[in-house]
Design a protein around this motif. Structure first.
Motif, short mmCIF file in Angstrom:
data_model
loop_
_atom_site.label_atom_id
_atom_site.label_comp_id
_atom_site.label_asym_id
_atom_site.label_seq_id
_atom_site.Cartn_x
_atom_site.Cartn_y
_atom_site.Cartn_z
N GLY A 67 0.79 -1.22 0.00
CA GLY A 67 0.00 0.00 0.00
C GLY A 67 0.83 1.27 0.00
N ILE A 68 2.01 1.20 -0.57
CA ILE A 68 2.94 2.35 -0.56
C ILE A 68 3.01 2.94 -1.97
N GLY A 69 2.90 4.25 -2.07
CA GLY A 69 3.02 4.92 -3.34
C GLY A 69 4.48 5.22 -3.67
N LEU A 70 4.68 5.74 -4.86
CA LEU A 70 6.03 6.05 -5.33
C LEU A 70 6.02 7.45 -5.93
N LEU A 71 6.85 8.33 -5.38
CA LEU A 71 6.96 9.68 -5.91
C LEU A 71 7.73 9.67 -7.23
N PRO A 72 7.31 10.45 -8.21
CA PRO A 72 8.03 10.49 -9.49
C PRO A 72 9.52 10.80 -9.31
N ASP A 73 9.86 11.69 -8.39
CA ASP A 73 11.26 12.08 -8.20
C ASP A 73 12.10 10.96 -7.61
N ASP A 74 11.44 9.93 -7.09
CA ASP A 74 12.19 8.84 -6.48
C ASP A 74 12.57 7.75 -7.47
N ILE A 75 12.27 7.98 -8.76
CA ILE A 75 12.78 7.10 -9.82
C ILE A 75 13.91 7.85 -10.52
N ILE A 76 15.10 7.34 -10.42
CA ILE A 76 16.28 7.97 -11.03
C ILE A 76 16.67 7.13 -12.24
N LEU A 81 23.47 11.76 -11.13
CA LEU A 81 22.03 11.85 -10.91
C LEU A 81 21.65 11.57 -9.46
N CYS A 82 22.32 10.62 -8.83
CA CYS A 82 22.04 10.35 -7.41
C CYS A 82 22.46 11.52 -6.54
N ARG A 83 23.56 12.13 -6.88
CA ARG A 83 24.02 13.29 -6.10
C ARG A 83 23.01 14.43 -6.19
N GLU A 84 22.46 14.65 -7.38
CA GLU A 84 21.45 15.70 -7.53
C GLU A 84 20.19 15.37 -6.73
N ARG A 85 19.75 14.12 -6.80
CA ARG A 85 18.49 13.76 -6.15
C ARG A 85 18.60 13.69 -4.63
N LEU A 86 19.74 13.27 -4.12
CA LEU A 86 19.88 13.04 -2.67
C LEU A 86 20.45 14.24 -1.93
N ALA A 87 20.68 15.34 -2.64
CA ALA A 87 21.33 16.50 -2.00
C ALA A 87 20.43 17.20 -1.00
N GLY A 88 19.13 17.18 -1.21
CA GLY A 88 18.22 17.90 -0.33
C GLY A 88 17.69 17.03 0.80
N ARG A 144 29.30 6.38 -4.45
CA ARG A 144 30.21 7.53 -4.59
C ARG A 144 29.44 8.84 -4.38
N ALA A 145 28.19 8.88 -4.83
CA ALA A 145 27.35 10.08 -4.62
C ALA A 145 27.13 10.31 -3.13
N LEU A 146 26.87 9.25 -2.38
CA LEU A 146 26.70 9.39 -0.93
C LEU A 146 27.97 9.96 -0.30
N ALA A 147 29.12 9.45 -0.74
CA ALA A 147 30.38 9.97 -0.20
C ALA A 147 30.56 11.44 -0.55
N ASP A 148 30.20 11.82 -1.77
CA ASP A 148 30.30 13.22 -2.18
C ASP A 148 29.47 14.12 -1.26
N LEU A 149 28.31 13.63 -0.84
CA LEU A 149 27.37 14.42 -0.04
C LEU A 149 27.61 14.30 1.46
N GLY A 150 28.58 13.48 1.83
CA GLY A 150 28.84 13.29 3.26
C GLY A 150 27.79 12.44 3.95
N LEU A 151 27.05 11.65 3.18
CA LEU A 151 26.04 10.77 3.74
C LEU A 151 26.65 9.39 4.02
N HIS A 152 26.15 8.74 5.05
CA HIS A 152 26.69 7.44 5.43
C HIS A 152 25.65 6.36 5.22
N CYS A 153 26.10 5.25 4.66
CA CYS A 153 25.26 4.07 4.46
C CYS A 153 25.64 3.04 5.52
#
Length: 357
Positions: free
Chosen positions: A213-222, A234-241, A261-270
């Protein structure tokens, strides 16, 4: 300059072994009965003289060349690297040599590769198709003079054997796993939907969300290009905000490297900031920090089925080809460290509109 002696001929072998050239030919081609002692004598003479039978002469007699083409999209992709190695070993064991071509995901280069292989007179081709399905309903692939077996991407409405995984089921299973950890905002990094495998993986991803029962936002498809750098940008652009998914499903191994690599660029941790899972395992997955959760494709089995289908097709009478066969294998979910349970504080309801299509 020293003149090299002429290469030994079949006649030289016959004279030294004390047999006829017909006997030497029968031993080389296994075309008629020769006693074991005489076979051993001829083979020892061939080895002593370092005689190499002419592939051209043999091909004129048998209407075959002993050559098989393998066309892959990207030889730097570990999936294709392992596929090449496995297919090559299997076909070599059957007496074939492999001619390798790379398309770099370019349909024009794929057509050129098929033209080259036709000119070389290959006995068959294993192809990882990179063009839209309608391309293969016409042109050189449809009219190729030798059998073609497709791997990685199937074209069920066309007369080609194929070996694939159940992409939809693989995507559903790994998405279900992500959802079981409490994630409700999950993004996907997909390749071009003209590729059946990418379309099926997106379908499986959507189906898993819909079942909960979960929807999907258009912006969440890269939509990336199957390459590291495209996925990274593209991941860096989408995950920056701040309005980003809490988890990401990536459709192949090259794009998951770009996403990490995009996560590393943004300082995000997985997985503390965002969980990541992907389709395709590869040798250094265990060396990632964190170790990646993946759906592993059975590449050895894919190679084995593809080689066996092609061997069967090449040995079939020209006028009586067997019906096209589609082999569908299952991926294997490997749970490692890149997906974490969503923190309770993050489990807020999200008002969303679903992506169409």
């Amino acid at each position: 300059m020293t003149n090299r002696p002429p290469a030994p001929t079949m006649k030289d072998v016959a004279q030294q072994a004390g047999v006829s050239t017909a006997t030497v030919s029968a031993v080389i081609n296994d075309s008629s009965f020769v006693s074991e002692p005489l076979k051993a004598k001829v083979r020892a003479t061939i080895a002593a003289l370092n005689y190499a039978p002419s592939r051209l002469a043999r091909s004129l007699r048998t209407q075959t060349t002993g050559l098989v083409g393998l066309i892959v999209a990207d030889i730097t992709n570990p999936y294709f690297t392992q596929l090449v190695r496995s297919v090559g070993a299997l076909l070599q064991g059957e007496g074939y040599s492999l001619l390798l071509c790379e398309t770099d995901h370019d349909p024009v280069r794929e057509t050129e590769a098929l033209q080259l292989l036709a000119a070389q007179g290959v006995d068959g081709v294993i192809l990882a198709p990179t063009a839209p399905a309608e391309t293969y309903a016409r042109g050189i692939a449809r009219d190729f003079p030798r059998p073609i077996v497709m791997v990685d991407r199937a074209l069920p409405k066309l007369p080609f054997d194929s070996v694939v995984i159940d992409n939809r089921a693989a995507a559903m299973e790994i998405t279900d796993y992500i959802l079981s950890l409490g994630h409700r905002r999950v993004g996907i990094v997909s390749g071009g939907l003209h590729l059946a495998a990418m379309e099926e993986r997106l379908e499986g991803f959507r189906a898993a969300l819909t079942a909960k029962g979960i929807g999907l936002l258009p912006d969440d498809i890269i939509y990336a290009d199957l390459r590291q750098e495209g996925a990274r940008i593209l991941c860096r652009e989408r995950l920056a905000g701040p309005d980003r998914p809490s988890a990401l499903f990536v459709s192949n191994n090259h794009m998951v490297i770009g996403a990490m690599r995009a996560l590393a660029d943004l300082g995000l941790h997985c997985p503390d900031d965002i969980s990541v899972a992907a389709i395709d395992d590869f040798p250094w997955t265990e060396a990632f920090a964190p170790r990646l959760t993946v759906q592993a494709q059975p590449i050895e089995d894919i190679a084995d089925h593809a080689a066996r289908l092609l061997l069967r097709r090449m040995s079939s009478p020209r006028g009586q080809p067997p019906a096209p066969e589609r082999v569908v294998l299952q991926a294997r979910l490997i749970i490692r460290d890149s997906c974490a349970r969503l923190k309770t504080a993050d489990k807020l309801p999200i008002k969303r509109r679903s992506a169409s299509g």
